[in-house]
Design a protein around this motif. Structure first.
Motif, PDB file in Angstrom:
ATOM      1  N   ALA A 125      47.947  27.452  46.812  1.00 17.32           N
ATOM      2  CA  ALA A 125      48.034  26.882  45.368  1.00 17.32           C
ATOM      3  C   ALA A 125      48.498  25.641  45.222  1.00 17.32           C
ATOM      4  O   ALA A 125      48.065  24.697  44.627  1.00 17.32           O
ATOM      5  CB  ALA A 125      48.751  27.848  44.429  1.00 17.32           C
ATOM      6  N   ARG A 126      49.373  25.255  46.201  1.00 18.20           N
ATOM      7  CA  ARG A 126      50.165  23.995  45.971  1.00 18.20           C
ATOM      8  C   ARG A 126      49.136  22.995  46.547  1.00 18.20           C
ATOM      9  O   ARG A 126      49.383  21.770  46.140  1.00 18.20           O
ATOM     10  CB  ARG A 126      51.500  23.936  47.159  1.00 18.20           C
ATOM     11  N   GLN A 127      48.347  23.206  47.319  1.00 15.95           N
ATOM     12  CA  GLN A 127      47.383  22.367  47.810  1.00 15.95           C
ATOM     13  C   GLN A 127      46.247  22.182  46.829  1.00 15.95           C
ATOM     14  O   GLN A 127      45.470  21.090  47.225  1.00 15.95           O
ATOM     15  CB  GLN A 127      46.854  22.460  49.292  1.00 15.95           C
ATOM     16  N   ARG A 128      46.187  22.843  45.642  1.00 13.03           N
ATOM     17  CA  ARG A 128      45.104  22.644  44.918  1.00 13.03           C
ATOM     18  C   ARG A 128      45.771  22.653  43.382  1.00 13.03           C
ATOM     19  O   ARG A 128      45.482  23.631  42.785  1.00 13.03           O
ATOM     20  CB  ARG A 128      43.999  23.897  45.073  1.00 13.03           C
ATOM     21  N   PRO A 129      46.539  21.546  43.071  1.00 12.53           N
ATOM     22  CA  PRO A 129      47.130  21.615  41.741  1.00 12.53           C
ATOM     23  C   PRO A 129      46.045  21.787  40.584  1.00 12.53           C
ATOM     24  O   PRO A 129      45.061  20.889  40.672  1.00 12.53           O
ATOM     25  CB  PRO A 129      48.112  20.446  41.813  1.00 12.53           C
ATOM     26  N   GLY A 130      46.235  22.679  39.633  1.00  7.34           N
ATOM     27  CA  GLY A 130      45.314  22.585  38.573  1.00  7.34           C
ATOM     28  C   GLY A 130      43.891  23.114  38.758  1.00  7.34           C
ATOM     29  O   GLY A 130      43.085  23.105  37.741  1.00  7.34           O
ATOM     30  N   ARG A 131      43.534  23.611  39.977  1.00 12.15           N
ATOM     31  CA  ARG A 131      42.416  23.958  40.299  1.00 12.15           C
ATOM     32  C   ARG A 131      42.329  25.641  40.252  1.00 12.15           C
ATOM     33  O   ARG A 131      41.082  26.195  40.316  1.00 12.15           O
ATOM     34  CB  ARG A 131      42.017  23.539  41.634  1.00 12.15           C
ATOM     35  N   LEU A 132      43.191  26.158  39.981  1.00 17.24           N
ATOM     36  CA  LEU A 132      43.191  27.752  40.146  1.00 17.24           C
ATOM     37  C   LEU A 132      43.581  28.180  38.606  1.00 17.24           C
ATOM     38  O   LEU A 132      44.428  27.576  37.809  1.00 17.24           O
ATOM     39  CB  LEU A 132      44.028  28.350  41.216  1.00 17.24           C
ATOM     40  N   ASN A 133      42.918  29.330  38.405  1.00 21.45           N
ATOM     41  CA  ASN A 133      43.096  29.828  36.912  1.00 21.45           C
ATOM     42  C   ASN A 133      43.974  31.305  37.086  1.00 21.45           C
ATOM     43  O   ASN A 133      43.655  31.920  38.038  1.00 21.45           O
ATOM     44  CB  ASN A 133      41.859  30.272  36.325  1.00 21.45           C
ATOM     45  N   TYR A 134      44.796  31.398  36.064  1.00 22.56           N
ATOM     46  CA  TYR A 134      45.430  32.681  36.089  1.00 22.56           C
ATOM     47  C   TYR A 134      45.149  33.212  34.611  1.00 22.56           C
ATOM     48  O   TYR A 134      44.747  32.513  33.586  1.00 22.56           O
ATOM     49  CB  TYR A 134      46.731  32.599  36.424  1.00 22.56           C
ATOM     50  N   ALA A 135      45.200  34.670  34.479  1.00 23.03           N
ATOM     51  CA  ALA A 135      44.933  35.283  33.126  1.00 23.03           C
ATOM     52  C   ALA A 135      45.995  36.101  32.623  1.00 23.03           C
ATOM     53  O   ALA A 135      46.979  36.219  33.286  1.00 23.03           O
ATOM     54  CB  ALA A 135      43.818  36.292  33.520  1.00 23.03           C
ATOM     55  N   SER A 136      46.155  36.267  31.218  1.00 21.44           N
ATOM     56  CA  SER A 136      47.216  37.084  30.784  1.00 21.44           C
ATOM     57  C   SER A 136      46.347  37.751  29.433  1.00 21.44           C
ATOM     58  O   SER A 136      45.328  37.499  28.971  1.00 21.44           O
ATOM     59  CB  SER A 136      48.354  36.257  30.239  1.00 21.44           C
ATOM     60  N   SER A 137      47.294  38.412  28.886  1.00 26.94           N
ATOM     61  CA  SER A 137      46.850  39.403  27.717  1.00 26.94           C
ATOM     62  C   SER A 137      47.076  38.693  26.488  1.00 26.94           C
ATOM     63  O   SER A 137      47.044  39.048  25.512  1.00 26.94           O
ATOM     64  CB  SER A 137      47.493  40.896  27.702  1.00 26.94           C
ATOM     65  N   GLY A 138      47.398  37.338  26.551  1.00 23.89           N
ATOM     66  CA  GLY A 138      47.732  36.438  25.422  1.00 23.89           C
ATOM     67  C   GLY A 138      49.217  35.652  25.690  1.00 23.89           C
ATOM     68  O   GLY A 138      49.788  36.048  26.438  1.00 23.89           O
ATOM     69  N   LEU A 164      37.288  40.061  38.746  1.00 28.61           N
ATOM     70  CA  LEU A 164      36.327  40.658  39.812  1.00 28.61           C
ATOM     71  C   LEU A 164      35.460  39.888  40.044  1.00 28.61           C
ATOM     72  O   LEU A 164      34.853  39.597  41.174  1.00 28.61           O
ATOM     73  CB  LEU A 164      35.962  41.861  39.274  1.00 28.61           C
ATOM     74  N   ALA A 165      34.804  38.909  38.905  1.00 25.12           N
ATOM     75  CA  ALA A 165      33.814  37.819  39.354  1.00 25.12           C
ATOM     76  C   ALA A 165      34.311  36.698  40.177  1.00 25.12           C
ATOM     77  O   ALA A 165      33.330  35.796  40.280  1.00 25.12           O
ATOM     78  CB  ALA A 165      33.130  37.815  37.979  1.00 25.12           C
ATOM     79  N   GLY A 166      35.758  36.325  39.841  1.00 27.27           N
ATOM     80  CA  GLY A 166      36.222  35.144  40.679  1.00 27.27           C
ATOM     81  C   GLY A 166      36.313  34.229  39.730  1.00 27.27           C
ATOM     82  O   GLY A 166      36.678  33.061  40.028  1.00 27.27           O
ATOM     83  N   ARG A 167      36.090  34.338  38.517  1.00 25.95           N
ATOM     84  CA  ARG A 167      36.108  33.262  37.677  1.00 25.95           C
ATOM     85  C   ARG A 167      38.027  33.168  37.408  1.00 25.95           C
ATOM     86  O   ARG A 167      38.413  32.037  36.885  1.00 25.95           O
ATOM     87  CB  ARG A 167      35.736  33.514  36.318  1.00 25.95           C
ATOM     88  N   ILE A 168      38.544  34.007  37.624  1.00 25.29           N
ATOM     89  CA  ILE A 168      40.171  34.033  37.486  1.00 25.29           C
ATOM     90  C   ILE A 168      40.652  34.335  39.011  1.00 25.29           C
ATOM     91  O   ILE A 168      40.163  35.535  39.511  1.00 25.29           O
ATOM     92  CB  ILE A 168      40.675  35.079  36.476  1.00 25.29           C
ATOM     93  N   GLN A 169      41.581  33.514  39.663  1.00 24.17           N
ATOM     94  CA  GLN A 169      41.913  33.845  40.923  1.00 24.17           C
ATOM     95  C   GLN A 169      43.118  34.399  40.883  1.00 24.17           C
ATOM     96  O   GLN A 169      43.207  35.015  42.066  1.00 24.17           O
ATOM     97  CB  GLN A 169      41.987  32.358  41.391  1.00 24.17           C
ATOM     98  N   PHE A 170      44.026  34.413  40.068  1.00 29.08           N
ATOM     99  CA  PHE A 170      45.483  35.030  40.049  1.00 29.08           C
ATOM    100  C   PHE A 170      45.708  35.890  38.928  1.00 29.08           C
ATOM    101  O   PHE A 170      45.123  35.422  37.776  1.00 29.08           O
ATOM    102  CB  PHE A 170      46.469  33.983  40.212  1.00 29.08           C
ATOM    103  N   TYR A 171      46.036  37.065  38.763  1.00 26.62           N
ATOM    104  CA  TYR A 171      46.567  38.036  37.917  1.00 26.62           C
ATOM    105  C   TYR A 171      47.244  38.952  38.184  1.00 26.62           C
ATOM    106  O   TYR A 171      47.556  39.500  39.426  1.00 26.62           O
ATOM    107  CB  TYR A 171      45.258  38.767  37.320  1.00 26.62           C
ATOM    108  N   MET A 172      48.411  39.128  37.161  1.00 31.62           N
ATOM    109  CA  MET A 172      49.211  40.392  37.683  1.00 31.62           C
ATOM    110  C   MET A 172      49.112  41.262  36.299  1.00 31.62           C
ATOM    111  O   MET A 172      49.015  40.919  35.147  1.00 31.62           O
ATOM    112  CB  MET A 172      50.680  39.612  37.520  1.00 31.62           C
ATOM    113  N   THR A 173      49.205  42.663  36.352  1.00 34.11           N
ATOM    114  CA  THR A 173      49.246  43.699  35.566  1.00 34.11           C
ATOM    115  C   THR A 173      49.887  44.845  36.165  1.00 34.11           C
ATOM    116  O   THR A 173      50.080  44.860  37.251  1.00 34.11           O
ATOM    117  CB  THR A 173      47.925  43.874  35.131  1.00 34.11           C
ATOM    118  N   THR A 174      49.821  45.759  35.156  1.00 33.59           N
ATOM    119  CA  THR A 174      50.340  47.298  35.792  1.00 33.59           C
ATOM    120  C   THR A 174      49.375  47.853  36.767  1.00 33.59           C
ATOM    121  O   THR A 174      48.196  47.720  36.688  1.00 33.59           O
ATOM    122  CB  THR A 174      50.672  48.045  34.577  1.00 33.59           C
ATOM    123  N   PRO A 175      50.014  48.733  37.657  1.00 34.20           N
ATOM    124  CA  PRO A 175      48.939  49.284  38.811  1.00 34.20           C
ATOM    125  C   PRO A 175      47.758  50.043  38.208  1.00 34.20           C
ATOM    126  O   PRO A 175      46.708  49.924  38.834  1.00 34.20           O
ATOM    127  CB  PRO A 175      50.339  49.975  39.477  1.00 34.20           C
TER     128      PRO A 175
END
Length: 323
Positions: free
Chosen positions: A146-159, A195-206
């Motif tokens: 991620a450090r080598q790609r600043p601003g090029r990765l997306n992360y998701a949240s519930s708001g 799952l479609a790869g539009r979001i690269q990073f995500y954290m959620t409960t198991p």
């Protein structure tokens, strides 16, 4: 003078009598348990986990009412405005108390002033995941990627203000990486884009992540907690992955209206503690990807104050605002 001395205890007793009577007669009618999340979510699960045994112990119905929306305000405000008698309670997601208020100071309520802590009920660790298209297998590898790609990765949240949002912003601050925040309204919609790869990073409960991790459709890098999760014992904690003193656990608590009589709060607190000690309840929490974690009102109040202070500082440092 003697007459005045004799009357003061009597007057004090008469003034205190209504409050004592209310506490002794509690509960006098069904209890409304307002939930700040939709049916099927972890907040709702926690409410239904506690509602039935609490109803049995109190001898009155505990009616669960889901009021999602407004980033928690739709559920919180009716409790803030309710009569402080313990008959209107809030099942709160931690973001309602420490997350959203951190980035929106004028949200309409102050969790430290307007609500009465009753008990911490559940803690839910979050698993940090990436899409398998990312050529990283450890947290350290992903951070370097991620450090080598600043601003090029997306992360998701519930708001905005959710633990997913603030937790990932904390990760960004601690590691120096730069990812773009994409807020969603529901886990289903989020998982589809992850799952479609539009979001690269995500954290959620198991629970929602587990089947996809086992099928290789997502890669789990670390648990954002101090201990591994029994459902995913192979996934290291963030400390084991190289990030010491990092935590972004979601938690859920029972709250009342400020000014609720101490005796009523004490009764509810004691009942919650007894319920959470039951092995069946503890196992049901684990099955939902969480842990039963009781804290009394004082410790819960300290937690709220500590986290609200910390998240508010992070929001300022990261320039987080309501989009």
């Amino acid at each position: 003078m003697t007459i005045q001395i004799r009357r003061r205890p009597l007057v004090a007793a008469l003034l205190a009598a209504p409050a004592v009577a209310r506490a002794q007669s509690y509960p006098a009618r069904p209890i409304q348990l307002i939930v700040s999340g939709p049916a099927g979510g972890t907040t709702d699960y926690t409410a239904r986990l506690i509602a039935t045994p609490l109803s049995e112990r109190l001898g009155v119905p505990v009616v669960v009412e889901n009021r999602p929306g407004g980033n928690g305000t739709v559920a919180v405000m009716p409790v803030v405005r309710a009569r402080p008698d313990g008959h209107t309670l809030l099942l709160a997601y931690c973001a309602n108390l420490t997350g959203r208020p951190a980035i929106e100071p004028n949200i309409g309520y102050d969790p430290r002033r307007d609500l009465a802590p009753i008990a911490l009920l559940i803690e839910a660790p979050q698993v940090m995941m990436i899409h398998p298209s990312i050529p990283s297998n450890t947290m350290a590898e992903f951070i370097e990627y991620a450090r080598q790609r600043p601003g090029r990765l997306n992360y998701a949240s519930s708001g905005n203000g959710s633990m997913q949002h603030l937790g990932t912003e904390l990760l960004k601050k601690r590691t120096g990486i730069d990812m773009v925040h994409v807020p969603y309204r529901g886990t289903g919609e989020t998982m589809n884009d992850v799952l479609a790869g539009r979001i690269q990073f995500y954290m959620t409960t198991p629970p929602p992540a587990l089947p996809f991790v086992r099928d290789g459709k997502l890669k789990a890098l670390a648990m954002a907690s101090s201990e591994r999760h029994p459902a995913m014992p192979e996934v290291p904690t963030v400390a084991e992955a190289g990030l010491a003193d990092f935590s972004a656990e979601a938690w859920f608590s029972l709250m009342g209206t400020a000014g609720t009589p101490p005796a009523v709060v004490s009764r509810l607190t004691q009942e919650c503690q007894s319920i959470l000690q039951q092995e069946a309840i503890r196992q049901r929490a684990i099955q939902a990807g969480a842990f039963a974690r009781y804290e009394d009102p004082e410790r819960l109040a300290n937690r709220i104050d500590r986290e609200l202070t910390g998240w508010t500082q992070l929001a300022r440092e990261q320039n987080l605002t309501v989009d």
